[in-house]
Design an enzyme around this catalytic site. Structure first.
Site, short mmCIF file in Angstrom:
data_model
loop_
_atom_site.label_atom_id
_atom_site.label_comp_id
_atom_site.label_asym_id
_atom_site.label_seq_id
_atom_site.Cartn_x
_atom_site.Cartn_y
_atom_site.Cartn_z
N LYS A 35 -7.47 -7.08 -7.48
CA LYS A 35 -7.43 -5.79 -8.16
C LYS A 35 -6.42 -4.87 -7.49
O LYS A 35 -5.97 -5.11 -6.37
CB LYS A 35 -8.82 -5.14 -8.15
CG LYS A 35 -9.33 -4.81 -6.74
CD LYS A 35 -10.71 -4.20 -6.79
CE LYS A 35 -11.20 -3.87 -5.37
NZ LYS A 35 -12.52 -3.21 -5.37
N TYR A 262 9.65 20.33 7.55
CA TYR A 262 9.08 21.55 7.01
C TYR A 262 8.10 22.21 7.98
O TYR A 262 7.29 21.55 8.63
CB TYR A 262 8.32 21.25 5.71
CG TYR A 262 9.19 20.78 4.58
CD1 TYR A 262 10.22 21.57 4.07
CD2 TYR A 262 8.96 19.54 3.98
CE1 TYR A 262 11.00 21.13 3.02
CE2 TYR A 262 9.74 19.10 2.92
CZ TYR A 262 10.76 19.90 2.45
OH TYR A 262 11.53 19.46 1.39
#
Length: 368
Positions: A35, A262
């Site tokens: 999956k 940042y």
């Protein structure tokens, strides 16, 4: 050697070998869980590798995942167990997908798309304490009675009975197994005798021999990752299949006091060299691991500095000689001296399952 800009290399031999290991360890069938794009490893290629290693079935969460495997030419039995509300199961039946059934309504929907010459294979899931999907104990007899009737008239074939464990403690898992065995006994009272019973995923397949039953559903383990905090892949006899790597995109010599990324959460404390790695949180690099994320460059281990951005992050390599285009190994097989997915998980306060599964589509997968 040209280093890819960014790439996840998938060792398919490792996947096959890990399945062989679980076959030897457990002595029962292995349902290879592929999956979520095989936990980020590439569903079709991983499925083929798992089958070559001896897996007898494939497991996915959703029917579209199963249908895509069929489109890729995979003919092995596939089981899907998490269904959208109102799912008709028509496509699944047409492609011989085995259905995990968690309610009376789902059972009826499966029967509606079956025919006498083409019964739908189902695995009835008992709720045994995880509080997710699964037939509630109060509904067991109603569902089992109808499943038995539908099987007698050739509309359905009860391939399996299954459940999930919480992996909370041995006592909790034993309680879940006892509840599951009640469901199996109830099924037998209606004449239902499935081909396989399965309740164990990777952790229980390794640590709970009495819970292996007829088959184990192995997900993270076939990709060579440990489901335990206190044992490594190598200690379990497993080999990690994914190596995430990139090429150094920029090298900059900066003075002490230089702000990094940042917010300037980090400022250099000396003259040093900053190296730009071209992956970020858009590629699955966990932003909340900023300032803690380990990588390997030029054969040495470093930790990123500053905030991880959408497409890139920085590493302070000090005076180590590094050039544009040099290889960065973000994680891989720790026995080769590089960080592991578990190391990244620790840095991000999560689990290794999430680390590999979240690697994004912008990162090409290359089989090796």
């Amino acid at each position: 050697m040209t280093v890819p800009f960014r790439e996840a290399t998938i060792d398919l031999d490792a996947i096959a070998d890990n399945v062989r290991h679980f076959r030897r360890l457990t002595g029962v069938e292995v349902i290879a869980v592929v999956k979520a794009n095989a936990y980020g490893h590439g569903a079709a290629a991983s499925a083929v590798a798992a089958l070559s290693g001896g897996a007898t079935r494939l497991g996915v969460a959703e029917i579209p995942e199963a249908l895509e495997l069929r489109r890729q030419g995979i003919t092995a039995p596939i089981m899907a167990w998490l269904h959208a509300p109102g799912e008709t199961f028509a496509q699944a039946a047409a492609e011989n997908i085995e259905l995990g059934i968690s309610s009376f309504d789902q059972l009826e929907a499966a029967a509606r798309v079956a025919s006498v010459d083409r019964p739908v294979g189902v695995h009835l899931k008992f709720e045994t304490g995880l509080s997710r999907n699964g037939i509630a104990p109060a509904d067991w007899r109603r569902v089992l009675a109808e499943a038995a009737r539908l099987e007698r008239i050739g509309r359905l074939r009860v391939v399996g009975l299954f459940s999930h464990l919480s992996n909370t403690s041995l006592d909790d898992d034993r309680a879940a197994l006892a509840k599951f065995e009640e469901g199996v006994a109830a099924a037998a009272s209606f004449g239902i005798r499935p081909e396989i019973r399965h309740i164990s995923a990777t952790a229980a397949a390794i640590d709970r021999p009495e819970m292996r039953l007829d088959a184990v559903r192995v997900g993270v383990g076939i990709y060579g990752l440990s489901p335990f905090d206190d044992r490594t892949s190598a200690e379990l006899g497993l080999r990690p299949a994914m190596t995430l790597r990139a090429a150094v995109a920029a090298v900059r010599r900066v003075p002490a006091g230089t702000g990094v990324s940042y917010g300037y959460d980090h400022r250099t404390d000396r003259d040093t060299t900053l190296v730009l790695v071209p992956l970020g949180y858009a590629d699955g690099v966990p932003r909340h691991a900023s300032g803690k994320l380990p990588v390997s460059i030029a054969g040495r281990r470093f930790t990123n500095v500053g905030r991880i951005a959408m497409d890139q992050f920085l590493v302070d390599v000090g005076d180590t000689p590094v050039s544009i285009g040099d290889e960065v190994v973000l994680f891989g097989d720790p026995t080769l001296g590089v960080p592991s997915a578990a190391d990244w998980a620790e840095a991000a306060s999560t689990i290794n399952y999430e680390i590999v599964t979240r690697i994004g589509a912008r990162v090409p997968r290359k089989s090796s």
